[in-house]
Write a protein that holds these residues in place. Structure first.
Motif, PDB file in Angstrom:
ATOM      1  N   VAL A 112       7.601   0.406   3.059  1.00  0.00           N
ATOM      2  CA  VAL A 112       6.399   0.091   2.284  1.00  0.00           C
ATOM      3  C   VAL A 112       6.818  -0.200   0.847  1.00  0.00           C
ATOM      4  O   VAL A 112       7.538   0.589   0.222  1.00  0.00           O
ATOM      5  CB  VAL A 112       5.394   1.253   2.329  1.00  0.00           C
ATOM      6  CG1 VAL A 112       4.154   0.907   1.498  1.00  0.00           C
ATOM      7  CG2 VAL A 112       4.994   1.560   3.773  1.00  0.00           C
ATOM      8  N   TRP A 157       5.569  -1.911  -3.152  1.00  0.00           N
ATOM      9  CA  TRP A 157       4.448  -2.225  -4.025  1.00  0.00           C
ATOM     10  C   TRP A 157       4.920  -3.051  -5.207  1.00  0.00           C
ATOM     11  O   TRP A 157       6.111  -3.174  -5.472  1.00  0.00           O
ATOM     12  CB  TRP A 157       3.714  -0.968  -4.475  1.00  0.00           C
ATOM     13  CG  TRP A 157       4.490  -0.021  -5.379  1.00  0.00           C
ATOM     14  CD1 TRP A 157       5.725  -0.205  -5.952  1.00  0.00           C
ATOM     15  CD2 TRP A 157       4.064   1.268  -5.802  1.00  0.00           C
ATOM     16  NE1 TRP A 157       6.094   0.888  -6.696  1.00  0.00           N
ATOM     17  CE2 TRP A 157       5.087   1.818  -6.631  1.00  0.00           C
ATOM     18  CE3 TRP A 157       2.933   2.052  -5.584  1.00  0.00           C
ATOM     19  CZ2 TRP A 157       4.997   3.067  -7.214  1.00  0.00           C
ATOM     20  CZ3 TRP A 157       2.846   3.299  -6.168  1.00  0.00           C
ATOM     21  CH2 TRP A 157       3.858   3.798  -6.965  1.00  0.00           C
ATOM     22  N   ARG A 188       1.145   8.839  -7.378  1.00  0.00           N
ATOM     23  CA  ARG A 188       0.457   7.837  -6.555  1.00  0.00           C
ATOM     24  C   ARG A 188       1.290   7.465  -5.330  1.00  0.00           C
ATOM     25  O   ARG A 188       0.743   7.318  -4.234  1.00  0.00           O
ATOM     26  CB  ARG A 188       0.154   6.598  -7.392  1.00  0.00           C
ATOM     27  CG  ARG A 188      -0.618   5.543  -6.635  1.00  0.00           C
ATOM     28  CD  ARG A 188      -1.395   4.652  -7.558  1.00  0.00           C
ATOM     29  NE  ARG A 188      -2.319   5.411  -8.394  1.00  0.00           N
ATOM     30  CZ  ARG A 188      -3.334   4.858  -9.072  1.00  0.00           C
ATOM     31  NH1 ARG A 188      -3.559   3.550  -8.976  1.00  0.00           N
ATOM     32  NH2 ARG A 188      -4.119   5.583  -9.818  1.00  0.00           N
ATOM     33  N   ALA A 189       2.613   7.309  -5.503  1.00  0.00           N
ATOM     34  CA  ALA A 189       3.475   6.998  -4.359  1.00  0.00           C
ATOM     35  C   ALA A 189       3.410   8.113  -3.327  1.00  0.00           C
ATOM     36  O   ALA A 189       3.336   7.847  -2.115  1.00  0.00           O
ATOM     37  CB  ALA A 189       4.913   6.788  -4.830  1.00  0.00           C
ATOM     38  N   ARG A 194       0.953  10.139  -2.720  1.00  0.00           N
ATOM     39  CA  ARG A 194      -0.336  10.083  -2.015  1.00  0.00           C
ATOM     40  C   ARG A 194      -0.322   8.989  -0.951  1.00  0.00           C
ATOM     41  O   ARG A 194      -0.784   9.193   0.177  1.00  0.00           O
ATOM     42  CB  ARG A 194      -1.472   9.833  -3.004  1.00  0.00           C
ATOM     43  CG  ARG A 194      -1.825  11.025  -3.870  1.00  0.00           C
ATOM     44  CD  ARG A 194      -3.230  10.887  -4.449  1.00  0.00           C
ATOM     45  NE  ARG A 194      -3.405   9.670  -5.234  1.00  0.00           N
ATOM     46  CZ  ARG A 194      -3.121   9.567  -6.534  1.00  0.00           C
ATOM     47  NH1 ARG A 194      -2.627  10.621  -7.188  1.00  0.00           N
ATOM     48  NH2 ARG A 194      -3.326   8.436  -7.166  1.00  0.00           N
ATOM     49  N   TYR A 195       0.214   7.810  -1.301  1.00  0.00           N
ATOM     50  CA  TYR A 195       0.307   6.727  -0.319  1.00  0.00           C
ATOM     51  C   TYR A 195       1.150   7.160   0.885  1.00  0.00           C
ATOM     52  O   TYR A 195       0.759   6.957   2.043  1.00  0.00           O
ATOM     53  CB  TYR A 195       0.942   5.490  -0.960  1.00  0.00           C
ATOM     54  CG  TYR A 195       0.016   4.650  -1.802  1.00  0.00           C
ATOM     55  CD1 TYR A 195      -1.285   4.380  -1.390  1.00  0.00           C
ATOM     56  CD2 TYR A 195       0.456   4.103  -3.002  1.00  0.00           C
ATOM     57  CE1 TYR A 195      -2.119   3.588  -2.172  1.00  0.00           C
ATOM     58  CE2 TYR A 195      -0.366   3.312  -3.777  1.00  0.00           C
ATOM     59  CZ  TYR A 195      -1.659   3.062  -3.367  1.00  0.00           C
ATOM     60  OH  TYR A 195      -2.489   2.282  -4.133  1.00  0.00           O
ATOM     61  N   ASP A 213      -0.588   9.687   3.107  1.00  0.00           N
ATOM     62  CA  ASP A 213      -1.661   9.062   3.894  1.00  0.00           C
ATOM     63  C   ASP A 213      -1.095   8.250   5.062  1.00  0.00           C
ATOM     64  O   ASP A 213      -1.643   8.264   6.175  1.00  0.00           O
ATOM     65  CB  ASP A 213      -2.509   8.155   2.999  1.00  0.00           C
ATOM     66  CG  ASP A 213      -3.402   8.943   2.059  1.00  0.00           C
ATOM     67  OD1 ASP A 213      -3.586  10.157   2.298  1.00  0.00           O
ATOM     68  OD2 ASP A 213      -3.912   8.351   1.091  1.00  0.00           O
ATOM     69  N   ILE A 214       0.013   7.538   4.822  1.00  0.00           N
ATOM     70  CA  ILE A 214       0.597   6.703   5.885  1.00  0.00           C
ATOM     71  C   ILE A 214       1.213   7.573   6.972  1.00  0.00           C
ATOM     72  O   ILE A 214       0.985   7.352   8.170  1.00  0.00           O
ATOM     73  CB  ILE A 214       1.628   5.728   5.282  1.00  0.00           C
ATOM     74  CG1 ILE A 214       0.924   4.723   4.374  1.00  0.00           C
ATOM     75  CG2 ILE A 214       2.379   4.996   6.395  1.00  0.00           C
ATOM     76  CD1 ILE A 214       1.863   3.898   3.507  1.00  0.00           C
ATOM     77  N   PHE A 216      -4.427  -0.391   3.139  1.00  0.00           N
ATOM     78  CA  PHE A 216      -3.682  -0.398   1.872  1.00  0.00           C
ATOM     79  C   PHE A 216      -3.230  -1.828   1.573  1.00  0.00           C
ATOM     80  O   PHE A 216      -2.042  -2.146   1.613  1.00  0.00           O
ATOM     81  CB  PHE A 216      -2.489   0.551   1.951  1.00  0.00           C
ATOM     82  CG  PHE A 216      -2.867   1.984   2.195  1.00  0.00           C
ATOM     83  CD1 PHE A 216      -3.475   2.739   1.204  1.00  0.00           C
ATOM     84  CD2 PHE A 216      -2.615   2.580   3.423  1.00  0.00           C
ATOM     85  CE1 PHE A 216      -3.816   4.065   1.420  1.00  0.00           C
ATOM     86  CE2 PHE A 216      -2.959   3.902   3.655  1.00  0.00           C
ATOM     87  CZ  PHE A 216      -3.568   4.644   2.651  1.00  0.00           C
ATOM     88  N   LEU A 254      -0.380  -2.885  -0.821  1.00  0.00           N
ATOM     89  CA  LEU A 254       0.987  -2.542  -0.464  1.00  0.00           C
ATOM     90  C   LEU A 254       1.519  -3.572   0.533  1.00  0.00           C
ATOM     91  O   LEU A 254       0.758  -4.201   1.270  1.00  0.00           O
ATOM     92  CB  LEU A 254       1.051  -1.146   0.161  1.00  0.00           C
ATOM     93  CG  LEU A 254       0.528   0.006  -0.692  1.00  0.00           C
ATOM     94  CD1 LEU A 254       0.592   1.315   0.095  1.00  0.00           C
ATOM     95  CD2 LEU A 254       1.298   0.120  -1.995  1.00  0.00           C
TER      96      LEU A 254
END
Length: 294
Positions: A162, A164, A212-213, A215-216, A219-220, A268, A271
């Motif tokens: 992933v 960004w 933030r990374a 959290r992403y 979640d994934i 997302f 991303l």
């Protein structure tokens, strides 16, 4: 998102007999003696070892065609011990360089074998001197191999990276975070040295990016947990990558895992998902040997 690898027998000269004369029979001419290689010539020819790609279950010898590592693809076969087999091909003894062609050949063989077998992939560059060495290896670690084969039965590996746009994320954070906006405004208005303000701004931005990374990533991983057997997080590569993961997935769950990855990619949308597979379980099986160099 993309988804996915004789030594010739010495010929015996036929001797001809001439017809016998009235007085005697001629003896046959002796067969020519084979020419021996000189010691220097024999030493110039590298001895061959067995390059091992993976371990599989097999009750009989198998052949997978000319797929093996080397400038000219060599025949890929198996060396058996009981119901286990090492998938191998002949290579000159010595260290195999991890060139692009060699690595692709190693992967190609494993991907071909995994179409019909559960594979335990060997580390790149594993070379045995003789068949007997392989047989001893299979014999000595038989119970461990059987245990891991049972655990890997009907399972595949998928990769998910992933990425960004870091600058775009920083701009979004600046809009949302009051502290970062305030420090940035101070930097814009300040005259003279801005060293300490810039240091504070950098620390705030880095902390916000990290949070933030995380959290992403959480979640994934959470979204894929119920469609995967296991997962492994590897170190991201470069500034843009925030997640570099491998997932072990049952063949029965392959379609469900694929659909879930697509759902998360749509959710997302800022991303970039790089999704690959299926692969042999490289990240979940680690067979490494310290072999004597030729």
């Amino acid at each position: 998102m993309t988804k996915r690898a004789p030594t010739s027998r010495p010929t015996t000269a036929r001797t001809s007999r001439r017809p016998a004369t009235a007085t005697r029979e001629l003896a046959p001419a002796p067969a020519p003696r084979p020419r021996r290689r000189t010691t220097a010539a024999a030493a110039a020819e590298p001895s061959l070892g067995k390059y091992a790609y993976c371990i599989v279950r097999a009750e009989r010898p198998l052949s997978f065609g000319r797929l093996g590592i080397g400038p000219t693809p060599t025949e890929v076969t198996t060396v058996q011990w009981g119901d286990l087999a090492a998938v191998v091909s002949d290579v000159p003894m010595g260290t195999q360089d991890p060139t692009r062609d060699n690595v692709l050949a190693h992967q190609r063989v494993n991907e071909t074998v995994m179409q019909e077998h559960t594979v335990l992939p060997m580390s790149f560059g594993t070379v045995f001197k003789t068949r007997d060495d392989i047989i001893e290896f299979l014999r000595s670690a038989y119970d461990a191999f059987v245990d891991v084969l049972d655990k890997m039965e009907h399972k595949l590996e998928f990769g998910l990276k992933v990425l960004w746009d870091r600058d775009a994320v920083v701009r979004q954070i600046e809009e949302e975070d009051e502290d970062i906006r305030r420090v940035r405004a101070q930097l814009a208005a300040q005259r003279g040295s801005t060293y300490f303000a810039r240091m504070q701004y950098g620390r705030l931005v880095d902390a916000a990016l990290q949070a933030r990374a995380e959290r992403y990533i959480a979640d994934i991983f959470g979204g894929l947990r119920d469609v995967a057997v296991a997962s492994r997080s590897n170190k991201p590569i470069g500034d843009r990558m925030i997640m570099n993961a491998a997932f072990l997935v049952s063949r029965q769950q392959e379609a469900a895992f694929d659909a879930r990855v697509k759902e998360l990619g749509a959710r997302f949308d800022k991303l970039t998902f790089k999704y690959t597979g299926p692969w042999p379980p490289y990240n979940f099986v680690n067979i490494r040997l310290k072999l004597e160099r030729a």
